[in-house]
Design an enzyme around this catalytic site. Structure first.
Site: not given
Ligand code: HDE
Length: 715
Positions: A86, A159, A350, A373
């Protein structure tokens, strides 16, 4: 002077820490004020920013040049590591409002009161490409939303595709290593069409459901404003009584869900790699604020085992005919970041940033993410990442965490432990009734084992459900995408393994793809799903989406000398009234002369505009001279051919339709969508012109006519 002082953590009076400022003040502080003097980072005014300090006009640069050294060393360290996935992203600020209280299901503060506007920051991203890669690569889009709630930050890191490739986070590094550019030559950039990706995928059948989505037009969105978002995992809502309800999160764009043509997406990647970023930025600058409704699918605890799939399996959706998505609120993106690096780059999401009322399920993918994360943010930014303005919650932060690189807060006093008496017991724990976070006491018991639950075993039924739910053109696009991707794979055994997997989803698909990539379509295994199972699920086909608006659509108006001003003006006015953005595209930026001798200044040229791929539709106003001039421009003819190939609405009023004769577009009579928009007479009445524009607008609202005979067009 605010900007300078704030970055040092002090106001003019030297006492107020930046942490005591509001988020807006902090953001304001980052803006450069006019009339400021250039200084070093330590406040010394710089007299010459053009020349380094030398021993003589032609002599060597001196080591003592602290101005030069500070500037260059800062520059040398300007980058932080890009995200391992990403990396390429675009962000926007906005706010969220719930439609009605969700108190029966969750005590989350931001889901209680429709009057409350919760500030939000969203970052959209592609997954595989590096930071400078093109926006329109075929890829999953990340959609991370941070809600700055009164109870702390809630990050919904999702997503634009509702399922994932793998079921267990331990496979994530393998998946990503396979899809990223191959390690020996770092080719290809931002593309899954290569051997290592399909080597992995063809050996991991659980990925096949997600593969269907990634091969669909969902993976080449027209705009970040026109795609859905999904939290993917099963989460929990927990209400005030401690009752939990399973929940899946959705984002539903009010402008509908729309994709590009694959040929178009690839061309845009060259002409405007910032296509999505620019589209989002411009929409917000123009006041066309992107809006998305927040959907929730709710499932009672007792219904956990009601389905033929496991709700903990992230490769499965909850089909909306089984569990409808209720729209419970709206997200509006209404402010562009002031500074890309400080906000979009440094934002650190996160999935473990949760608030009371929201909890996790035991989805093994989610559980793995909860570790990953925070770990990645520490590497990427540093352990004090939460202190940066974009990451700082609006809820106050008090704890005994101290020090570390780039510590910003100046913690006062001598107490940095708990329990304490010297600090009056502060900061103290919050019991549940004071909104302390208490994890949902889910019952967990079992041997410590490395196994995959048998209930995660069916990898194909939902892939077939997806395929069945597609329209014919969507199925064609999926087959073409697979032919493209697998056609780039060099190792024949990998192509064959993929065909064998596709055959377990749908035999026709496998045969089509096999033919396209030159491998035999002979199948050993019977299809695992009952061929009589042709169930479809709602909401999966992109063609079922909103198609009643042309708001924010980009329309090209082709014009050269001799254009009919009345028709041009009529077209511009009608498109504006419908909320679209039109541009006059011509050969030069210098003014053109209308048929009645008026000067008209074009907005773009065939070259600077990027051509038809930068527009949703094209219309040619009348004026016989205009049409003749356009006919002599290969770029104009190509513009129409290419727009046709990509399924775009093409309109022409009056003599403008003469340009069509110079193209390779089949006679208008053969094409319903074109016939409607090209209807003309050489000297149309105002009513004729209006009728054509009306038909044109209706065709643009359909987004694309995917049924065109595109093979005929050499564009
Ligand atoms: Fe991520 N993912 N991910 N991911 N992910 C990251 O965190 C990871 C997964 C998603 O705009 C990383 O800050 C693991 C699913 C988004 O800043 C990293 C697994 C979903 C973003 C990471 C997954 C996502 C990330 C890299 C398998 C959809 C961009 C940089 C269990 C629900 C956020 C970073 C942004 C980013 C790990 C799978 C979405 C390394 C281990 C499933 C939108 O932490």
């Amino acid at each position: 002077m605010d900007g300078h002082n704030a970055t040092n953590g002090h106001q003019e009076d030297g006492h107020v820490s930046i942490n005591e400022q509001s988020k807006d003040q902090q953001l304001d502080a980052a803006r450069v004020e006019p009339g400021e003097h250039l200084t070093t980072n330590h406040g010394t005014r710089i007299s010459d920013n053009q020349n380094s300090l030398r021993a003589g006009a032609r002599g060597p640069t001196l080591l003592e040049d602290f101005v030069f050294r500070e500037k260059i060393t800062h520059f040398d360290h300007e980058r932080i590591p890009e995200r391992v996935v990403h990396a390429r992203g675009s962000g926007a600020h906005g706010f969220f409002q719930v439609y009605e209280s969700m108190a029966p299901y969750t005590k989350a503060a931001f889901l209680q009161d429709p009057a409350v506007k919760t500030p939000v920051f969203v970052r959209f991203s592609t997954v595989a490409g590096f930071r400078g890669s093109a926006d329109t690569a075929r890829d999953v889009r990340g959609w991370a939303t941070r809600f700055y709630t009164a109870d702390g930050n809630f990050d919904l890191v999702g997503n634009n595709i509702p399922v994932f490739f793998i079921q267990d986070a331990i496979k994530f590094p393998d998946l990503i290593h396979a899809v990223k550019p191959e390690p020996h030559n770092e080719i290809p950039q931002a593309s899954s069409a290569h051997d290592t990706f399909y080597d992995f995928i063809s050996l991991v059948p659980e990925s096949m459901h997600m593969m269907m989505w990634v091969m669909s037009d969902r993976a080449i969105p027209r705009s970040l404003r026109m795609m859905e978002g999904f939290g993917i995992h099963t989460f929990r809502f927990v209400n005030d009584q401690g009752k939990s309800t399973f929940v899946k999160f959705h984002w539903k764009p009010l402008l509908g869900v729309h994709g590009l043509a694959w040929d178009e997406a690839q061309k845009i990647a060259g002409k405007d790699p910032d296509f999505h970023r620019r589209d989002l930025w411009e929409a917000i600058e123009n006041g066309d604020y992107p809006e998305y409704e927040f959907g929730v699918q709710l499932l009672a605890e007792e219904d956990e085992f009601k389905f033929d799939f496991d709700i903990l399996d992230a490769t499965k959706i909850w089909p909306e005919d089984l569990v409808p998505a209720q729209r419970i609120g709206k997200l509006t993106l209404n402010r562009n970041p002031d500074n890309f690096f400080a906000e979009t780059e440094q934002v650190a999401f996160h999935p473990g940033h949760v608030v009371p009322g929201i909890d996790f399920s035991n989805d093994p993918l989610l559980q793995g993410r909860l570790f990953s994360y925070i770990d990645t943010q520490i590497t990427r930014i540093g352990q004090n990442f939460a202190e940066l303005p974009i990451n700082k919650p609006v809820a106050p932060v008090h704890n005994n965490q101290r020090d570390g690189k780039m510590r910003y807060e100046i913690n006062k006093g001598r107490v940095a432990y708990e329990p304490n008496s010297l600090g009056g017991g502060c900061p103290m724990q919050s019991p549940e009734n004071l909104r302390g976070y208490v994890s949902y006491p889910a019952q967990v018991e079992g041997p410590k084992v490395r196994v995959r639950s048998e209930t995660f075993g069916d990898h194909f039924s939902q892939a077939t459900l997806f395929w069945n739910s597609m329209s014919t053109v969507e199925q064609e696009h999926i087959a073409e995408a697979l032919q493209f991707e697998l056609g780039k794979v060099q190792v024949i055994a990998i192509r064959e393994r993929m065909i064998a997997l596709l055959a377990r989803i749908n035999r026709d698909l496998a045969v089509q793809v096999a033919y396209g990539i030159g491998v035999a379509a002979t199948f050993d295994s019977p299809p695992p799903t009952d061929p009589s199972n042709i169930r479809k699920a709602p909401g999966l086909s992109m063609l079922d989406t909103v198609k009643d608006t042309i708001k924010t659509r980009r329309i090209a108006i082709l014009a050269m000398d001799g254009v009919d001003l009345a028709e041009l003006t009529e077209i511009q006015a009608a498109l504006k009234a419908a909320g679209a953005r039109s541009q006059i595209v011509s050969k030069f930026l210098s003014p053109i002369k209308s048929s009645d001798g008026k000067d008209i200044v074009p907005d773009a040229t065939f070259i600077t505009s990027g051509g038809s791929i930068m527009y949703d539709a094209v219309i040619v106003p009348g004026g016989a001279e205009n049409a003749d001039a356009l006919k002599r421009q290969g770029d104009a003819v190509h513009f129409l051919n290419e727009a046709y190939k990509h399924g775009k609405a093409i309109g022409a009023t009056g003599a403008g339709a003469n340009l069509l004769a110079a193209t390779q577009i089949p006679t208008p009579a053969a094409e319903a969508s074109l016939q409607a928009t090209a209807a003309h007479t050489p000297e149309p009445s105002a009513a004729d012109v209006q009728a054509v524009i009306k038909q044109f607008i209706a065709a643009v609202a359909q987004h694309r006519d995917w049924n065109r005979l595109k093979e005929l067009i050499p564009a």
